[in-house]
Design an enzyme around this catalytic site. Structure first.
Site, short mmCIF file in Angstrom:
data_model
loop_
_atom_site.label_atom_id
_atom_site.label_comp_id
_atom_site.label_asym_id
_atom_site.label_seq_id
_atom_site.Cartn_x
_atom_site.Cartn_y
_atom_site.Cartn_z
N SER A 179 -5.81 -6.23 9.19
CA SER A 179 -5.86 -5.17 10.16
C SER A 179 -6.09 -5.78 11.61
O SER A 179 -7.17 -6.67 11.42
CB SER A 179 -6.69 -4.02 9.88
OG SER A 179 -6.90 -3.13 11.09
N LYS A 189 -10.13 -5.06 6.05
CA LYS A 189 -8.89 -4.66 5.51
C LYS A 189 -8.20 -5.66 4.74
O LYS A 189 -7.86 -6.66 5.23
CB LYS A 189 -7.96 -3.93 6.45
CG LYS A 189 -8.35 -2.34 6.78
CD LYS A 189 -8.45 -1.62 5.70
CE LYS A 189 -7.37 -1.06 4.96
NZ LYS A 189 -6.61 -0.26 6.01
N GLU A 238 4.41 -1.98 -0.09
CA GLU A 238 4.69 -0.70 0.49
C GLU A 238 5.86 -1.06 0.96
O GLU A 238 6.70 -0.16 1.25
CB GLU A 238 3.66 -0.75 1.89
CG GLU A 238 2.01 -0.23 1.22
CD GLU A 238 1.18 -0.31 2.24
OE1 GLU A 238 0.64 0.91 2.78
OE2 GLU A 238 0.88 -1.40 2.51
N HIS A 252 1.01 12.76 -15.28
CA HIS A 252 0.58 13.36 -14.01
C HIS A 252 -0.35 12.93 -13.33
O HIS A 252 -1.27 13.64 -12.38
CB HIS A 252 0.11 14.93 -14.27
CG HIS A 252 0.96 15.54 -15.39
ND1 HIS A 252 2.09 16.60 -14.97
CD2 HIS A 252 1.05 15.48 -16.61
CE1 HIS A 252 2.61 16.92 -16.26
NE2 HIS A 252 2.21 16.10 -17.21
#
Ligand code: ARG
Length: 476
Positions: free
Chosen positions: A294, A300, A307, A173
């Site tokens: 970024s 970043k 992804e 969970h």
């Protein structure tokens, strides 16, 4: 002009003039450009060419053996197809009137072999032809997919072997559950891919049934040897029903299912890395060559490969769903809807052949922060071990669960972790708690207790690594 008044028995309909089509005689008017646009599949099916050439050569041989082609005609077609293959390999491109790859190859064969080329389509239809070429392509593609899956497994296994000393929380969970070894965690992503390899092998077997000889739907009217075709083309079996064989795309759906499953597994690996790579977790660091920056925020470092892997899983799933939806609505035999099987199949294949190697590269570059992993393991995560301690001393598990649960609540109320409670307080919770109770609260002890096969204990994990090494070395 009313088409019924058109003279019969005339050669080439006006529509076919200056073009090379595999049909058209019965039409007075040529196809509308909008029909051509929606019908044309060569941008998708071009890649079938090596398999279509191979299938045509086998068909020519079968026609020769059946007495349809003379030795000279057979030779002309056989050699002509070789030159066609060489021309396409050298970059020959479709022309506007090439409806699909079968039409293009037929056109080139006429250029190369002349009149005998016009005999090749005897007893054959594009229906059994395309089913044959697509099956051959699939059998080949599955070999490529298997190698790419194995490459990702290799990257996971190599990293896993470096993490035998690392301990991190395992989550259920997405809540901290129990401590596990780093090796055990990474190998949890190895085994789903191992099952995918087994499924790929089954899908290759599913594709390995020969449809050629089925004609358009009723079977070829010429006595071709389908056994010869099977043998020549490397199929395992011969389709037993020509209606089924021409309309059957189960093998596409099966392959797409394995692709979707594999993509889902890649997506779950990606999800673990994305979450564990966040500053909040900090277990994983992404390498320079597989992360991006970024345009605005100079600090970043983004895990784009993971992804994109997660994102593209959605498209591969869509490919499977679109194939199943296509199949379910069709009457028996071939319908043109089936032309889109290749769009779905090739998209899923192309996607995985991008994602799997990129994932393998990104996984190989990962660095792991053992200190952050270890720091995330809290005393409360050994609550089960504390209950197991009581069970070993003779308590029932239910009773032990209750006693430890009360201790967890007491610790929470006191604002301390479970292993920070004074031994005296712990001992009050159950008569069977002895002086050695705090030993049960160590993460290493928790792992060491789990040498059951498939568990996270060091010996069990060593056996698991062996097992994984053996699997990766084996054929699927
Ligand atoms: N391009 C077609 C396909 O991929 C070939 C089969 C055409 N058959 C037909 N009856 N029009 O399905």
């Amino acid at each position: 002009m009313d088409s019924s008044s058109a003279p019969t028995g005339q050669p080439a309909a006006p529509a076919a003039e200056g073009t090379h089509k595999l049909w058209g005689g019965r039409f007075a008017a040529g196809p509308h450009p909008l029909l051509d646009a929606v019908n044309r599949s060569i941008t998708t099916d071009f890649r079938l060419w090596p398999h279509d050439v191979r299938g045509s050569r086998a068909w020519a041989l079968a026609l020769h053996q059946a007495g349809v082609l003379s030795a000279d005609e057979h030779r002309a077609i056989h050699d002509g197809l070789e030159r066609v293959g060489a021309r396409i390999a050298a970059g020959a491109q479709p022309i506007a009137t090439d409806e699909d790859i079968h039409t293009m190859i037929d056109r080139l064969l006429h250029e190369e072999a002349g009149t005998p080329a016009s005999r090749l389509h005897t007893g054959r239809s594009r229906n059994d032809q395309v089913a044959t070429a697509t099956r051959l392509w699939t059998m080949h593609a599955i070999g490529q997919l298997d190698a790419a899956v194995r490459e990702l497994q290799e990257a996971l296994l190599t990293q896993a072997e470096t993490l035998t000393d690392a301990i991190l929380p395992a989550y259920t969970h997405l809540q901290r559950a129990q401590p596990v070894s780093g090796t055990h965690w990474l190998l949890s992503h190895f085994w789903p891919l191992d099952r995918d390899r087994t499924r790929l092998a089954a899908a290759a077997k599913g594709a390995a049934t020969l449809p050629l000889g089925s004609g358009a739907i009723a079977g070829s009217a010429f006595p071709v040897s389908r056994e010869l075709l099977r043998e020549t083309l490397g199929f395992e079996a011969i389709s037993p029903n020509s209606i089924d064989a021409t309309g059957d795309r189960d093998f596409v759906a099966e392959t797409l299912f394995v692709c979707a499953m594999t993509a889902a597994h890649c997506s779950r690996i990606a999800e673990d890395m994305i979450v564990y790579g966040s500053s909040e977790f900090g277990f994983v660091k992404f390498g320079d060559r597989f992360s991006t920056g970024s345009s605005m925020m100079p600090q970043k470092r983004n895990p784009d490969v993971f992804e994109l892997a997660r994102g593209s899983g959605a498209r591969v799933l869509g490919d499977l769903v679109s194939m199943l939806a296509t199949i379910k609505g069709l009457p028996s035999g071939y319908s043109k809807d089936l032309q889109d099987d290749k769009r779905a199949l090739f998209d899923a294949y192309d996607t995985l052949m991008l994602v799997l190697p990129a994932m393998a590269g990104a996984v190989a570059e990962l660095r792991f922060d053992r200190a952050r992993m270890r720091a995330a393991v809290t005393g409360a995560m050994m609550a089960t071990d504390l209950a197991d301690y009581l069970v070993r001393k003779g308590a029932t598990f239910r009773e032990a669960h209750g006693a430890v649960g009360r201790l967890v609540r007491e610790a929470e109320e006191a604002g301390v972790d479970l292993d920070q409670l004074p031994v005296s307080q712990v001992r009050v919770a159950h008569a069977l708690f002895g002086d050695d109770v705090m030993d049960a609260l160590g993460a290493d002890a928790s792992l060491a207790a789990r040498n059951v096969d498939g568990g996270t204990g060091p010996e069990a994990v060593a056996r698991q690594v062996e097992q994984a090494r053996a699997r990766i070395a084996a054929a699927p």
